[in-house]
Design an enzyme around this catalytic site. Structure first.
Site, mmCIF file in Angstrom:
data_model
loop_
_atom_site.group_PDB
_atom_site.id
_atom_site.type_symbol
_atom_site.label_atom_id
_atom_site.label_comp_id
_atom_site.label_asym_id
_atom_site.label_seq_id
_atom_site.Cartn_x
_atom_site.Cartn_y
_atom_site.Cartn_z
ATOM 1 N N LYS A 1 -3.044 0.272 5.173
ATOM 2 C CA LYS A 1 -2.782 0.454 3.720
ATOM 3 C C LYS A 1 -1.459 0.140 3.650
ATOM 4 O O LYS A 1 -0.916 -0.591 2.505
ATOM 5 C CB LYS A 1 -2.801 2.084 3.295
ATOM 6 C CG LYS A 1 -4.367 2.611 3.160
ATOM 7 C CD LYS A 1 -4.010 3.990 2.796
ATOM 8 C CE LYS A 1 -5.440 4.712 2.554
ATOM 9 N NZ LYS A 1 -6.261 5.031 3.423
ATOM 10 N N GLY B 1 -7.207 1.695 11.136
ATOM 11 C CA GLY B 1 -7.615 2.590 9.919
ATOM 12 C C GLY B 1 -6.593 2.354 8.843
ATOM 13 O O GLY B 1 -6.151 1.375 8.457
ATOM 14 N N SER B 2 -6.105 3.571 8.422
ATOM 15 C CA SER B 2 -5.243 3.688 7.331
ATOM 16 C C SER B 2 -3.830 3.194 7.338
ATOM 17 O O SER B 2 -3.067 2.912 6.551
ATOM 18 C CB SER B 2 -5.207 5.245 6.855
ATOM 19 O OG SER B 2 -6.283 5.597 6.125
ATOM 20 N N VAL B 3 -3.524 2.769 8.678
ATOM 21 C CA VAL B 3 -2.288 2.153 8.965
ATOM 22 C C VAL B 3 -2.136 0.774 8.064
ATOM 23 O O VAL B 3 -1.321 0.285 7.710
ATOM 24 C CB VAL B 3 -1.937 1.971 10.319
ATOM 25 C CG1 VAL B 3 -0.452 0.962 10.335
ATOM 26 C CG2 VAL B 3 -1.626 3.189 11.041
#
Length: 626
Positions: free
Chosen positions: A95, A91-93
């Protein structure tokens, strides 16, 4: 016998002693536990107790050694054990890696941090009231200070997008979708939309899909051969190039399997990797930006990865917040730079401790709301044996602290479409007793903040200043670096609360009295409550359709969501119709009496709430537009 003020003094001294003793007590517990169960055994026990399927993790040690581990199952249906090299969606890791890709372009002089977004993407319908003085810049998108909304329901919960759906499809919502709600650069507000736009920036600058560019120009040089920005899914659900036999199956509570699905804002949350690859990324992030002796990312940019800068909170002296890729995280008397992540059926966390040249990464193939994921972070911190930081000493508070007392609401709201919900249910009271500042949220546990000097304060479970009080444009603001709250007048809050209470009471009256009259067979078509009651009961109609559809379709225009929009749109109309009947029949002998007066009051109370919800954009409830 002790007097009340003596009790307070002793209690304050006890709290102060416990705060000073906490690091030593935690260190003793760490040493005592070192001789106990192994990390693998504790992970296995934790997964079982928290109802999680499996996990992988990696640790970077000060000498450069990397340790990887795994526990639990990769797939509950097949009972396949998790392996250390199992690929996970984080997921947002992701980013963090995407931010590095943008900084690579900056390092190559193909972009600058101060480049205005609309200079790169002039076709965007960006509504920025501060455009003349403060345009949204690349640095704002990276640091989540653009003022843009986080995400909309239809962007996050939809089965319509395909792996190759153009990124611009996520912003097909006109000027209301890309509305800047706070002056760019002034306040942190997490924005998945912002990272979706960064994906578009990469594509515009490089002339190729962002996935292809980042895989070739970022992941390959970093040696992350088992990672990709390209969409992949589980082998058991799909054949072809997108099927990955090493990808773990995602799960929800009770082992319910959930395969990977494409999404609109894929630059914000689509990243597949392994524990070993994340260790390589962590090592680079803690380095000087060089690869094989050559500059890959400028040193100044590397220093800004987790350094909050430019926001009002940072300028007021608060060191916690978000840099260009990571956020400062103060937990368990250890301060690091971290980024969490959530994907469909997955959870993950990456944390760096550059001073100790240590880091950890952990990912789970279960997304369970009730699970305590923080316990695994504690296990990894203990295993890394990081030095504990003593709490910041108490300081003299500013004499004006008491001026900040009052009721505060999130500003900006995490989701623009839920602003009414955040105002009514997400408010926090701030109280100053002369020694400590108290945050008393409507939902959650109260928090005591100790003054560390001026308008800076420290929560009891933090070792560094965690909150700051500010005054911006005459408004009183409270911030922890990652959330900002703005004081609102008590009159405004009383109006909102009173509107909710009266409206709820009116709707409850319609339901209870209407059903009672129906049971007595006295509810005719001409009754004031006939149409409102039918409309209220109609709210139950969409429930079976929602039950049998995937929650991932909440943002799609399905039978369930369209039916919900229809019945919620009909409710204020039916209530107004009932109120009109009351008006027309006033004074007639048939309608005289106490019940007629109560019908009038209840319908009027219900209607005002429904109109308020309509004003805030919540009625009719169109999930595909929220």
């Amino acid at each position: 016998m002790l007097k009340r003020n003596q009790y307070a003094t002793l209690a304050a001294r006890a709290r102060s002693w416990l705060r000073r003793a906490a690091p030593a007590l935690l260190l003793c517990a760490t040493v005592a536990h070192a001789a106990g169960d192994s990390l693998e055994a504790e992970f296995a026990a934790g997964l079982k107790e928290e109802g999680l399927t499996g996990a992988v993790w990696s640790e970077v040690l000060p000498d450069g050694t990397v340790k990887v581990g795994a526990s639990g199952l990769r797939d509950t249906a097949k009972q396949v054990p998790m392996q250390a090299d199992t690929r996970m969606q984080v997921g947002s890791v992701g980013k963090v890696a995407l931010a590095l890709g943008v900084l690579r372009l900056v390092s190559e002089d193909k972009l600058t941090l101060d480049t205005p977004l609309q200079q790169v993407l002039p076709e965007l319908a960006l509504n920025n009231p501060w455009q003349a003085s403060d345009p949204v810049r690349i640095r704002h998108l990276l640091a989540h200070t653009s003022g843009l909304d986080n995400v909309r329901f239809w962007q996050a919960f939809s089965l319509n997008p395909a792996p190759q759906t153009p990124l611009a499809a996520a912003f097909d919502g006109g000027r209301k979708l890309l509305r800047v709600r706070a002056r760019p650069g002034s306040r942190y507000a997490y924005s998945n939309m912002g990272y979706g736009l960064l994906g578009m920036v990469i594509e515009k600058v490089t002339g190729q899909p962002y996935e292809r560019y980042l895989d070739a120009q970022l992941l390959q040089p970093l040696g992350m051969a088992d990672s990709t920005f390209t969409f992949v899914t589980q082998m058991s659900t799909q054949a072809g190039a997108q099927a990955d036999p090493r990808l773990a199956m995602g799960h929800f509570e009770h082992g319910v399997a959930q395969p990977a699905v494409p999404q609109y804002l894929r630059p914000a949350a689509q990243f597949t990797t392994t524990a070993a690859d994340m260790a390589k990324l962590a090592q680079f992030l803690m380095g000087d930006g060089k690869l094989q002796g050559k500059r890959f990312i400028d040193l100044a940019l590397m220093g800004a990865l987790s350094e909050p800068a430019g926001t009002d909170a940072a300028q007021a002296g608060l060191a916690t917040g978000h840099g260009l890729a990571l956020a400062v995280r103060d937990r368990h008397n250890v301060v690091g730079a971290c980024h969490p992540g959530t994907a469909v059926g997955f959870r993950a966390m990456l944390c760096l401790y550059p001073e100790q040249k240590s880091a950890f990464f952990v990912a789970f193939n279960t997304d369970a709301e009730a699970a305590d994921y923080e316990r695994f972070n504690r296990l990894l911190l203990r295993d890394l044996e990081l030095p504990l930081r003593a709490p910041a000493p108490q300081g003299t508070p500013a004499p004006t602290v008491e001026n900040w007392q009052g009721v505060y609401v999130p500003s900006p709201s995490p989701m623009a479409s839920m602003a009414w919900v955040d105002a009514v249910f997400g408010f926090t009271r701030v109280k100053w007793d002369g020694e400590s500042l108290f945050l008393i949220p409507f939902q959650g546990e109260p928090k005591e903040l100790e003054p560390v000097g001026g308008l800076l304060f420290r929560a009891s479970d933090r070792s560094t200043p965690s909150h700051v009080l500010m005054q911006e444009d005459g408004k009183h603001v409270l911030s922890d670096g990652l959330r900002s709250y703005e004081r609102v007048s008590m009159l405004r809050m009383l109006v909102l609360w009173g509107s909710l209470a009266l409206g709820a009471a009116g709707l409850l009256y319609v339901l209870v009295v209407g059903v009672w009259r129906a049971a007595l067979r006295s509810l005719g078509r001409g009754d004031h409550l006939f149409a409102p009651l039918l409309s209220l009961l109609a709210l139950l109609l969409p429930l079976p359709f929602f039950y049998f559809q995937s929650y991932l379709r909440l943002g799609d225009a399905t039978i369930a969501s369209v039916l919900l929009a229809m019945v919620t749109g009909a409710l204020p109309l039916a209530t107004a119709f009932g109120l009109a009947r009351c008006w027309r029949s006033r004074g007639t002998a048939a309608e005289a009496g106490l019940w007629a007066k109560w019908d009038w009051v209840a319908l009027l109370a219900a209607l005002q709430l429904l109109l308020v919800l309509a004003w805030w954009g919540l009625l009719p409830l169109r999930l595909w537009q929220l």
